[in-house]
Structure formats: structure tokens, C-alpha cells
Design an enzyme around this catalytic site. Sequence first.
Site, PDB file in Angstrom:
ATOM      1  N   GLY A 119       0.558  -1.494  -0.295  1.00 43.07           N
ATOM      2  CA  GLY A 119       0.064  -0.135   0.150  1.00 43.07           C
ATOM      3  C   GLY A 119       0.706   1.234   0.102  1.00 43.07           C
ATOM      4  NE  ARG A 127      -2.836  -4.249  -1.674  1.00 45.37           N
ATOM      5  CZ  ARG A 127      -2.080  -3.070  -0.119  1.00 45.37           C
ATOM      6  NH1 ARG A 127      -1.261  -3.848   0.751  1.00 45.37           N
ATOM      7  NH2 ARG A 127      -2.418  -2.199   0.131  1.00 45.37           N
ATOM      8  CG  ASP A 158       3.666 -10.035   4.862  1.00 47.80           C
ATOM      9  OD1 ASP A 158       4.132 -10.939   6.027  1.00 47.80           O
ATOM     10  OD2 ASP A 158       2.713  -9.513   4.512  1.00 47.80           O
ATOM     11  CE  LYS A 208       4.572   0.005   2.554  1.00 46.44           C
ATOM     12  NZ  LYS A 208       3.921  -0.556   1.387  1.00 46.44           N
ATOM     13  CB  THR A 209       3.880   0.250   6.880  1.00 48.53           C
ATOM     14  OG1 THR A 209       2.347   0.238   6.987  1.00 48.53           O
ATOM     15  CG2 THR A 209       4.428   0.795   7.552  1.00 48.53           C
ATOM     16  CG  ASP A 224      -0.885   0.263   8.362  1.00 41.18           C
ATOM     17  OD1 ASP A 224      -1.354   1.079   7.751  1.00 41.18           O
ATOM     18  OD2 ASP A 224      -0.749  -1.277   7.731  1.00 41.18           O
TER      19      ASP A 224
END
Lengths: 567, 567
Positions: free
Chosen positions: B104, B168, B199, B225-226, B228
Site C-alpha cells: 500500500g 501486492r 512482509d 514503509k507503511t 500503519d
Amino acid sequence: MATAVAVSNGGAKGPAATTRVMSVYSEVQTSRLNHNLPLPSVLRAPFALLDGPPSSAAGNPDEIAKLFPHLFGQPSAKLVPATDTASSAASSGTLKVGVVLSGGQAPGGHNVISGIFDYLQEKAKGSTIYGFKGGPAGIMKCKYVELTPEFVYPFRNQGGFDMICSGRDKIETPQQFKEAEDTAAKLDLDGLVVIGGDDSNTNACLLAEYFRSKNMKTRVIGCPKTIDGDLKCKEVPASFGFDTACKIYSEMIGNVMVDARSTGKYYHFVRLMGRAASHITLECALQTHPNIAVIGEEVAAKKQTLKNVTDYITDIICKRAELGYNYGVILIPEGLIDFIPEVQTLIAELNEILAHDVVDEAGVWKQKLQPQCQQLFEFLPQAIQEQLLLERDPHGNVQVAKIETEKMLISMVETELEKRKAEGKYAGHFKGQSHFFGYEGRCGMPTNFDSNYCYALGYAAGALLHCGKTGLISSVGNLCAPVEEWTVGGTALTSLMDVERRHGKFKPVIKKAMVELDGAPFKKFASMRDEWAIKNRYISPGPIQFMGPGANDVNHTLLLELGVVQA
Amino acid sequence: MATAVAVSNGGAKGPAATTRVMSVYSEVQTSRLNHNLPLPSVLRAPFALLDGPPSSAAGNPDEIAKLFPHLFGQPSAKLVPATDTASSAASSGTLKVGVVLSGGQAPGGHNVISGIFDYLQEKAKGSTIYGFKGGPAGIMKCKYVELTPEFVYPFRNQGGFDMICSGRDKIETPQQFKEAEDTAAKLDLDGLVVIGGDDSNTNACLLAEYFRSKNMKTRVIGCPKTIDGDLKCKEVPASFGFDTACKIYSEMIGNVMVDARSTGKYYHFVRLMGRAASHITLECALQTHPNIAVIGEEVAAKKQTLKNVTDYITDIICKRAELGYNYGVILIPEGLIDFIPEVQTLIAELNEILAHDVVDEAGVWKQKLQPQCQQLFEFLPQAIQEQLLLERDPHGNVQVAKIETEKMLISMVETELEKRKAEGKYAGHFKGQSHFFGYEGRCGMPTNFDSNYCYALGYAAGALLHCGKTGLISSVGNLCAPVEEWTVGGTALTSLMDVERRHGKFKPVIKKAMVELDGAPFKKFASMRDEWAIKNRYISPGPIQFMGPGANDVNHTLLLELGVVQA
């Protein structure tokens, strides 16, 4: 200096009991608090008021004259630098002034109040200003707070209406006018400033007429507020809050566009606040270049059906799929379905049926619908059918504003695409994502434009009252020029009015300004939308800046309407 | 200089076919494009790489050693100013490097790529850099574009992943590893930078191990990266994108808070993106001070039921009603219901039943649920029941992420309040408004923090490859200090790993960093939330600024975790 000062507006319970604690202000809030605002140069020096010619009305002047016997025909006025020959000037006395916020929030409301406050502090020292709490109800119930420098300070350049809060009550009945009269008398008010939309300004004018008819000294001045952008005319080129709200929504739309392009697999359907008018959708489209923006006024003018709108969207999605684009961004005005005649008919029939009949599970009740309405009802997605049947307002009516048009359209487009896929006419893939941008924009920190505009509106309202004027709406013009060059004046509210027949009686109204299909903003949009539909011309305006590049940008609607930019 | 240059990433059809046309850049976009980024001082001068001690694993080192025989135990490394005694330094040769975006979007991805690009341009002149298109699939299918200065320029400091797009897919099967090997060989790659989450970085490490086992020269470096915020540890204090996303959501939350306070009649239930972890919700709470923020990890630790969460919210609403506040703002993490054991059980049972049985309208199927699950199912609002039964993923499973938790909670709170009203325990009025803030934040223009951080991460990744390193994750630290003082290095990916047993086999994983209930950010929140619940301590952070006050603020989570601010 801005820390640890708690300011409460009176401490009363209920909606008007709010507190701003500056110890918990963000850095941006604090910096805005201490940001000094420029004023139009005419307001910075001694000025005089120059009356224009006698005014008329927007329509039915005879009826307006009957409704406003004391005010009809009065001239609009503009502020000019003071000279010996100027027609009138501010009195030298002090004033007692009330101010009220009416209706939905719009960024900048606090700055209008600061503008009035500062005018009185600077030009009529010793004056008193009362803030009526919770909207017009505060006038009727005489609930108010006296504004002091300490009270006003934490709200400077801040979003929201929480300084004195707002309300949606109207002063309508003879009893209510009497209550307003009592309050004005009790507080010995020289003036009242009503900050509101078209209805509230109509109400302001009725109040001005009433006070005048009673030989009271209380004068009433209006200020044009609404994010929806539907209160404007030649003399009042913009309502405040529109600029900020559109820029907040456009930031989000720009982000969603980049997301759409990055993932390549979503169609984002974005419903935007704005009530009946599509000004916000149009402005956001001009700022961001979506693949599709539906303009309610065009749908109405072309007498389109829901099926037409669905097909229009579906056609573009199919064309884009052929080009390899299975993503996009589509803007939808909140008021869309209000513009579709067949939907209005359906809702009217539903209201009638639901008021008298039982909705049986087997669906026998549907036979009471006219065939066309029945067909439309069956065309709607199930979730929307349920919403129409279940969600009712206190009067039992279908709540049109609650219908999630963006989800409805996703569902209808999906169905149409499946049909075309089966027919071999569409080979793409479609995933809809719905958004509603509304509450995020009504109370954002006002942009530099709205901060300056509101401050000037408030300052001008103070000046108009000080010059003895009533029944005018504060009017600041030349808005695409630097603030110093803005014009300042007041427009006769009666000159903006027409009448509507309601229950057999004439009611005065300021007509809502809808998107004009021959206006420059729509023409600009119409000239570019085919390119936007197919090519991706997305613009990401980014977050509102208070300093640096982009910080003083004026919105496209204003630039186009004032002819600063060509359509 | 930024006008009328169209840049397309190859012109191919499909998700990776995007175009940025700079003639339609906004003023803010253009100004960001030309904004020069500072670098940590160690990267600005000749540097050397200093290896640390041999590393181990986050858990089960024996199993990790078996899974990564060539990489396990390798040291992490840090960059230091070049001296004669430094252990290793960058080679003098040119490099061929590939880069891929995985998963994402997160604001700043383009800056990581610019960082790698500029490193190679400045320190290894003549190097080549390929961008793999559409995520890891681009590696496997050898779909790439060669990055040039003209190609990279329009994406500098811009949001989104559209420069080369993401995907993804995972490189998992022997066949897929072979495809990656073929691509690396075909392009003669010296290195590959994988920009992704937990992941993807695990995958990067497996790829590094694989290349090493094949004696290939291709080295692999990861980047964290994220949005979240769930990929972090001592050496990698933050994942990029978190800062920007939280600030965008907090701007909106702050606006909604002012709206709530101004109207005094809505409870806004705001669901926030962030997958399983509640970092985003916690950070937004620290930035804005909502009345309630539900933290999933706490709900799990306390083994709470949906009824417990509903009661917690309802209790506060009742207390506020007594104080005269019938409004508020409540934050809910997207992953909430994943944390509630009873909901997980229900969903597992539903998946089982729906896979084998027919859902009859009369509801006989419900008798197949265990009594507790049946009770919970009946407790859920009807709309949620339907969502659970109808919306399934391609494998037929209930789509937990699609459940509109905010609407579910509004409905359950409403029911509970009605009950209490009937019992005379609540006399307020309640109107819920639901929001989901997600897509608006993933592709915003990166804040100054994320812009700088990502650029340093990319620049460091280039340096690590240039020094011959593989299997490391780019690590930039001391992030609350000025950029010049940031530390730069690479952390052995194996040192972050543990194993999980899946289908009887050990799989390496980088454990998701969840909100720690004894961590400083949660403790800070917990110490203040009772006050926020009852008193209104709302903060409005306002729009992200690139210049002026607030422009260089670091987020609260980082300040607290790095101990710069005390909990």
C-alpha cells in the site's frame, strides 16, 4: 503569551457552553492567533459613506415595497476616503451592538466578529458588544455574553462558531419579533449584526424593517455566510467560508486522485457538501480536474433521469477501460437528487403513501406508486430503497439529504457495467470507493482569503452601523486584488429580494444563487471536462498553506466570475 | 521551469501506466518540487561503514539460522565519517540498481527513490537505476523503466506511488524466485532496493539469501514503509508515511472537533486506517485529544467484548450529558474488531457455516452457531449482520476490513442509550455521525519530516549497496534531532526476525510492532484520557504546513518513544 489561558463563554450548560483552552492550542493555531490581518485601505483612514441611487428589488418590486414599507428603495452605500464633500460619516458616539451567528458553520465566522469588535474598539472607543448565544434563539431569549478583548482573542483566525455558537431558529411569529424587540430595548442596542445565509439575511431585513416601524434606534446589518456559495450577487461577490471549505475538500480530493492513479484499481465517488447548489463541486473540479463532476444544475436543465446520469458515468468508465485506466475520481454534489425531477416525484409519492399506508413486506404497497415511479423505485439499489422507506425526519418525510448518493451511483454503475460486460461491450474491472466530504470542511481554520475577507466584512458592518445604516448587507468587493484595494460598502437587502408564494401569501426571499450554465466557472469546466474524463489531468492542491507559495491564492470561481481569469 | 513537461512512465497500459503533467501542477506541488532537501551530515561528506557485532534474531535464532544460512549472524552497520581506520568504504565503481515499491501507498515513497537516484548520481556517477513497475510482479515479469533525471523530477516531494506504481504480489514459489533471478541476471543488477512493510522486507531478506546462495552479485536492501506504523524497532525507529498520514487525519479530526463543539449536537465516530495496529489512532489521539479513542491492543489485553466497548463509550456519553455536553469525538481503529476474541470466533464460525450451508431467510441456519456466537450475532445491528453474510472475499470469507465498525458502534451505543433513557439513567440526546479517514492520507504530499526521512533512507540504501551490503534494512535514527545530526546505517534483516508455524512449516516473519501498553505513547494517552473524556481539550492541528510555525514538528509517537518528551 498564548498558553494556559482558559476562556469559557459563560459556563452555561447546553450547546452554547464551550471552552477554548489555549494551553492546548497547536503551533499552527497559536501562530494564526497572533497573525495580524490587513485591512482595505479605505478602512484604515478616516472615511465617509457615499449613498448610491435609490434601489429596487431583484423581482416583484411592488410586493417587496409592500413588505418593507420603511426600507424599500433605500440606497446602497459605499465607503470612500473622507473629504469635505462626502455625504455622511460615522457618528462620534459610542455604540451598543449585538452580534449573532445563524445557521451552519463556515470558516471565518470568528473573524467577522473580531472585525466588528476591533472596529468598535478603534473607531468608537467605549462601545459595548454582545454576542447572542446559540443563534437567533439567543436574541429571543436574551441569552448573551459581553465580548471583551480576552474573550475574543482565543478565537482570532480560528475555525468554528464556538465563540458564541449558532442555531437554526428563525424570528418569524409576531411573538418572536416582540421578544427580539424586548431584547433590543433591554440591552439598549444601537445595532445588531446578523451573520448568516440567504434566509438569515432575509430575516435580518425583516427585523430591520420591524425595528424601524417601531421607531426603535436598533439598526440591523447582515453579513454573507455559507460554505455552499449560494449567497452572492454583483455587490456581494462571495459568501465567506466557501474558499476554505473548497480548499479543504480539494486537498482531500487531490490526495484521493494520487491514490487512484497509484493503485490503478479504484473509482472514487466523492459526494461533497453544498446543499442544493453545486458551487462547491464545481470549484473543487476546477481545482483538481476530476474525471467526472456531476453538476446538479446541468442535470436539471437537461431534464436528465437517474438512468441518464448513470449512463454518462458508465460511458466514461468504459472509454477509460479501453485506454487501460480502470480507476478514476468522480465528484457528486450533495444536492444531486434534488435536481432530478423523477426522483422528486417519487419522493413526493412516497411521502404521501407512507403517511397513510402500511408498507407490507410482500410489496403490495408499491402498486400505489405511479408506474414511472414504481419503475424508478425498482431501479434503485436495495440499500437506497430501504433508506427511502426507513429514514424519516420528525415530520415523517423521506430524508433526501441522508441518501448516500455516492453509494447509490456506485451500485447503479456496477449493475450497468455488468450488463455491458455480458454484452461484450466492457472488459475492464470496476471497484467503487465512496466518500463524503462535509463536516471536515465547515470548521477548518480559515484560509488567508477567508480570514481577511471576514475581518473586512465585520469591520465594514461596524462602520455601517456607526454611520447609522440599517437593512444593508456588508459588501466587500474587488476581491481578486490585494486586500488594500478591496472596496467596502453596504448593499440594500431589499434590492436582493424577490417574493415567493407560500400558503397563498407572498414571502420575501433572497434567491439562492445556483450554478449558472452560462457563467464563467461552468463554461471553463465544460470546456475542459472531456479532456479530464479521458486523460488524467489530476491536480493535487495540497494542504492549505498560511505562508509561502499558494498561501494567498484566490479560488477559481471568484477569479472567473470577476473576470480576472478567462473562461 | 516546471510547466508543460509531460512525463509518462513508459506509456504501457494497465495500472502502471501513469502520467504526471506538470503544466497542471498546483502552486504548492511546484514549490515542493523545487524544495531542496537537507541530508544527515554523515551522508554529505566522505563516509565509511562500521560493522557492529555479529547479530542474532528477534526470536528462535536457531530456526532463523537454518532459514538464512548465508545471512544469519551478519552484523548491522553504521555510517561514520571516513578516516583511515574505518572498516570499509564505498567502492569506486558504478552500479546497476533496481528499485521496487511493494504494498500500500505511503507518503514519501517517491523521495526514497529520489534518494537512491541522487546517491548514485552524486557518488557513483555513471550508474544505472531501474524502477520495477507495479510492485514485485515487475521484478518477476522484468517490467521496468530506466530512471532519468527528467523522469524522476516531477515526483520529487510529491505523494503517491505513481512513479512506478506498486503491487501486492509476493515472490514466494521456487518458480518466482527463478524469475527474479533471471531478471537480476538479465539486467546485470548489482543491487535491488525493496521499499515495503514487514512482509515485503521479509521477502527482501529471502531474496538476498537466495541471490547469495546462487553466488549472484545482486544485493538486496530494504526500506521501512507503511502508514500503519507497525514496522519499527530500536534500530528502525519509524516507518515512513506514518507522520504524514497521521497529520492529515488529525487535521480532519481537529476540524470535526471544532464542528462538534460549534453545533453541540453530534457525536462523530471516526474510524481510522491502520490495519491491525492502533498506532495511527493513538497518534491522532495525542495530536487532537478526542473524548474517546479505542485502542485495539488494550481491548485485546483486557479481553473485552463488543458489549464492554459499547458500555465504555456509552458511560462517557452519559457522563457528558450530565455536564451539558451532547456532542463529542470518538476515534476507532480500523482493526478494532480483529482484537475482540468473541468476534473472531463468530467470524470463524460464520466462514465455516457459509462455506457449507444455505442461509435461509427464516434464520434456521443460526442454530448452527454456538450459543455465545448466536447471542453476539443477535446483538449486532441488522446492517452489520447483513454485511457479515453478504460481503465475502474471493475465497468466500467474511471481509472483516469492510465492516463499518464506526456505524456498528453508533448503532449499538444508540440502543444502549435508549435502554438507559427508559430506565431514567440518561436524559441527553444523541446523534451519531460516521467517518472513515483512510484513502485521503495514503497519498498526501509528504510532510517535511517524511520528505527528509525518506530521502535519507533512500540515500542510505544507495550507500549500503555501494559498500557491498546485502540483507540489511536502511536505518536512519536520532530522528527528533535536526536532520544534520541523524544517524545512518543498515540493520541486519535477520536480526529483526522470528518464525511462525504455518501449515506445519516455519516461516520467517518480522513481527508487527503493535501498540505497547507499557510504551510511552500509550502511557501518555492513558494518563490524559479521563480528562479528555469529560473536559473538552480538543486540539486542532490545522493543515500541514511546509513553511513557518509547525512545519518541522515531529509526531508525538516518535517524540515519546525516543524519550525526547516524557510520557
